[in-house]
Structures are given as structure tokens and as C-alpha cells.
Motif scaffolding. Structure first.
Motif, PDB file in Angstrom:
ATOM      1  N   ILE A  73       0.829  -1.200   0.000  1.00  0.00           N
ATOM      2  CA  ILE A  73       0.000   0.000   0.000  1.00  0.00           C
ATOM      3  C   ILE A  73       0.865   1.252   0.000  1.00  0.00           C
ATOM      4  N   ARG A  74       0.549   2.148  -0.903  1.00  0.00           N
ATOM      5  CA  ARG A  74       1.274   3.415  -0.974  1.00  0.00           C
ATOM      6  C   ARG A  74       1.038   4.234   0.285  1.00  0.00           C
ATOM      7  N   TRP A  75       2.120   4.831   0.813  1.00  0.00           N
ATOM      8  CA  TRP A  75       2.002   5.691   1.991  1.00  0.00           C
ATOM      9  C   TRP A  75       1.776   7.137   1.575  1.00  0.00           C
ATOM     10  N   THR A  76       0.880   7.816   2.265  1.00  0.00           N
ATOM     11  CA  THR A  76       0.792   9.272   2.198  1.00  0.00           C
ATOM     12  C   THR A  76       0.520   9.758   3.612  1.00  0.00           C
ATOM     13  N   GLU A  77       0.903  10.985   3.884  1.00  0.00           N
ATOM     14  CA  GLU A  77       0.648  11.549   5.211  1.00  0.00           C
ATOM     15  C   GLU A  77      -0.847  11.613   5.496  1.00  0.00           C
TER      16      GLU A  77
END
Length: 376
Positions: free
Chosen positions: A260-264
Motif C-alpha cells: 500500500i502506498r504511503w501518504t501523510e
């Protein structure tokens, strides 16, 4: 009061975001004027996370930082994240001391081991004692844990404060049960590409999610060595799923794994999908300087953590009360099975862990300490 923050990175990097940037609204609310001058910019970080080396960006960073140093007398306080110039002697810090600037230096990692444990004999010889000097020249050392504080003491630092790496309670709602989550307005639950979407009600009832969050570098060093037991556990219990947040490519951990791509904006929502959070660490001097941030994130959501019996993990994790410590592969497997099969134990540990975060590991507690240091 005017404060100059010499961070190492922009807020795209977790260390700078959690040690510095998240405090700025609190400082500004207290009447302080904050100026941020990161060493590395966003372009460098994006290349770094993509595995690219940008020598030009690095050189520009040194030139840019040198220019910033000429403005230090315009500020009432100077806060340095780790060091002024990476992989250069502590000459800049020595100059600040000679000029009467009692800077504050902040650490959340055992960065001194980059030098005194370096495989490069030149670095080890000429920079092995660098961070000790940076600490000794400072007005105050802020350390993320006792291991870092002890090093500062041995280095001859005059004032030492321990402030752990913490979370903002307003960003972290509690996962009260497998399907009962109340999200604050600033937490995004869906909208992430690929397989990072929201778990359905049927998934919540049937699948059990073991999660991990971090960067590719920490994944390769700490989670990838767990590949054998992660694969074995999926065979033993096909209903267990693994969510790996921060990795977008298949790393051969098994068929029941989502990358899963991380974003803040979505990191908290991804943690809330987990039933258990993992924090394996290699047992080395570097890891003793780690501040157990992953465990604190899990705990903030009321999710129990299973962690290596290393460093600050032992402080955050009280076995059987706020989490479980593991060493051998079988211990990791058994800990996950136990928490999966005993719902009440899992929820109780999660509640205890959240309470500990509220008492010790949140910005609502530590911001006051930072204000005291800056006003001293």
C-alpha cells in the motif's frame, strides 16, 4: 521570540515531520515566530525514496545551508536536527559556540553510529567523535530516548532533556472494535490507489489484518528478514492478511499480502484497518537509538503491537499489557495467533496501549516541554 529550525529534511520525511514540523503550530500559538530551513529539499527526498542518487542536489544542500548560517544572529533561538553539515567535522557547531549561540540539538536516532561504526576507516577516524562534539558544544541536547541521552551525558553535554517521538492525538482515533472506528474530519479513509482501499464489512468479519508501516529502507532492513515466518503463518492460517504500508511493489512475502502506498493524509486510516501492528528490529547499536514510533502509532489507534525485544520497544511494550515482545520466528507466529484468537485480550491490550500514549507519547504532553526548553 524568533526561532530558526535547521531541520535535516522537509516534512516529507517522517523524522523531521515528527520531531520538528508537527510542533510548529503549538509554538506559533504560543507567540513564537518559526523559520524553517531544511538541509535536503523535496526534490532530493523524492529521488532518495525512488532509489536515485542526486549528487547535484546534495551539493546544493551544502551551499544552501552555508548561506543560512550567516543569518543566525537574526534569531533568538537556533534548533538543529542532528547536525549542521552531514559527514563534515563539527566546525560549524564549534563556531556557533564560539559566537555565543547556545543552540539546541535534537536526536531521534543514534546518528553517531553512522560515524563511529562506519565501515569506512577514514570516516571512522576523522568523524567518529563528531556527534559527541556537536552535543558538547550545544546549549541543550534533546534526546528521543535514554540510549541517546546516555550518549549525550558521556559526551559532556551541559543540559539534556528526553522527549520521545510522539503523535498528535487529534489525528489518531481509537479503533474500539473490529468494525467500530470513528474518524476525525482530517483523517482520509479511502482514495488511495491500487489495493489500499477501505476494508468492507465482510472483510472485517472474516479477515484478520497484521500490518506494518515504514519506508523501503526500513522494510528491507527489518521486515524483509521476517519473510520465512510471514509466509509460514499465511499457510497455517489463510484468513490472516498482511498490509505493508509504504511499499508499492511485490516483495515476495506471500499471496495474502497487500502493498500500500504511503501518504501523510492516509497513514492513520491504513493503521485503523489493522488488527495488529508489527515492529521488528535488528538487534544492533543503531536500533537501540530508535524511538519505537511505529509502536506508538499503532498504540494511538488502540491497536496492539508485536515488536522485537530491542531498545525502546521494551519501554513502549509492557508484555501482555500494552503489546507483546518477540525474538524467534515461532514467538512472532504465536503472538499473532494468540491475539487473533483472544479478541478480549487484543482489545484490552489496545486500550492499555492507547492510555499509555495519552500519558506519555503525544504532542499534547510534550509540546509543553518544548516550550519550556525554548523559553529557558
Amino acid at each position: 521570540m524568533k526561532i530558526l529550525y535547521l531541520t535535516k529534511y522537509t516534512r516529507l520525511a517522517g523524522s523531521s515531520r515528527m520531531r520538528s514540523y508537527q510542533y510548529f503550530p503549538y509554538l506559533e500559538k504560543a507567540g513564537m515566530q518559526v523559520t524553517i530551513k531544511p538541509f535536503f529539499d523535496n526534490a532530493y527526498l523524492k529521488d532518495f525514496y525512488a532509489g536515485k542518487k542526486n549528487i547535484s542536489a546534495v551539493l546544493k544542500s551544502y551551499v544552501r545551508r552555508l548561506g543560512v548560517l550567516f543569518s543566525v544572529f537574526s534569531y533568538d533561538r537556533v534548533v538543529i536536527e542532528k547536525e549542521i553539515f552531514p559527514f563534515l567535522p563539527a566546525l560549524a557547531e564549534w563556531m556557533l559556540k564560539r559566537l555565543g549561540i547556545q543552540y539546541i540539538v535534537d536526536y531521534d536516532d543514534a546518528i553517531f553510529h553512522n560515524y563511529d561504526q562506519s565501515a569506512n576507516p577514514i570516516i571512522k577516524k576523522f568523524l567518529g567523535n563528531k556527534i559527541a562534539k556537536v552535543m558538547r558544544f550545544s546549549g541543550t541536547v534533546v534526546a528521543g530516548n535514554k540510549y541517546l541521552a546516555d550518549y549525550a551525558t558521556r559526551s559532556g553535554a551541559k543540559n539534556i532533556e528526553i522527549i520521545p517521538t510522539v503523535i498528535d492525538l487529534e489525528r489518531y482515533p481509537v479503533k474500539n472494535s473490529d468494525s467500530d472506528v470513528v474518524l476525525p474530519p482530517n483523517v482520509i479513509l479511502s482514495g488511495v490507489e491500487g489495493r489500499a482501499g477501505e476494508r468492507s464489512a465482510s472483510e472485517n468479519n472474516q479477515k484478520f489484518v497484521v500490518g506494518w508501516i515504514g519506508t523501503k529502507t526500513t522494510f528491507e532492513k527489518h521486515l524483509l528478514p521476517c519473510k520465512d515466518w510471514i509466509k509460514a503463518l499465511q499457510i497455517q492460517d489463510p484468513n490472516i492478511r498482511f498490509h505493508i504500508v509504504g511499499i508499492t511493489e511485490d516483495m515476495d512475502l506471500g499471496k495474502n499480502v497487500q502493498y500500500i502506498r504511503w501518504t501523510e493524509e492516509t497513514e492513520v486510516a491504513e493503521i485503523l484497518k489493522m488488527d495488529i501492528g508489527l515492529m521488528p528490529l535488528q538487534d544492533s547499536k543503531w536500533e537501540k537509538g530508535k524511538c519505537a514510533y511505529k509502536l506508538i502509532q499503532y498504540a494511538a489507534c488502540g491497536i496492539p503491537g508485536v515488536a522485537s525485544d530491542v531498545g525502546m520497544n521494551r519501554e513502549v511494550t509492557v508484555p501482555g499489557e500494552t503489546g507483546i515482545l518477540a525474538s524467534a520466528d515461532e514467538e512472532w507466529i504465536q503472538a499473532i495467533k494468540t491475539l487473533k484468537s483472544n479478541t478480549e485480550l487484543r482489545h484490552q491490550i489496545g486500550r492499555n496501549a492507547r492510555k499509555k500514549v495519552e500519558e506519555r507519547y503525544c504532542i499534547q504532553q510534550t509540546s509543553t516541554k518544548w516550550l519550556e526548553i525554548l523559553n529557558h
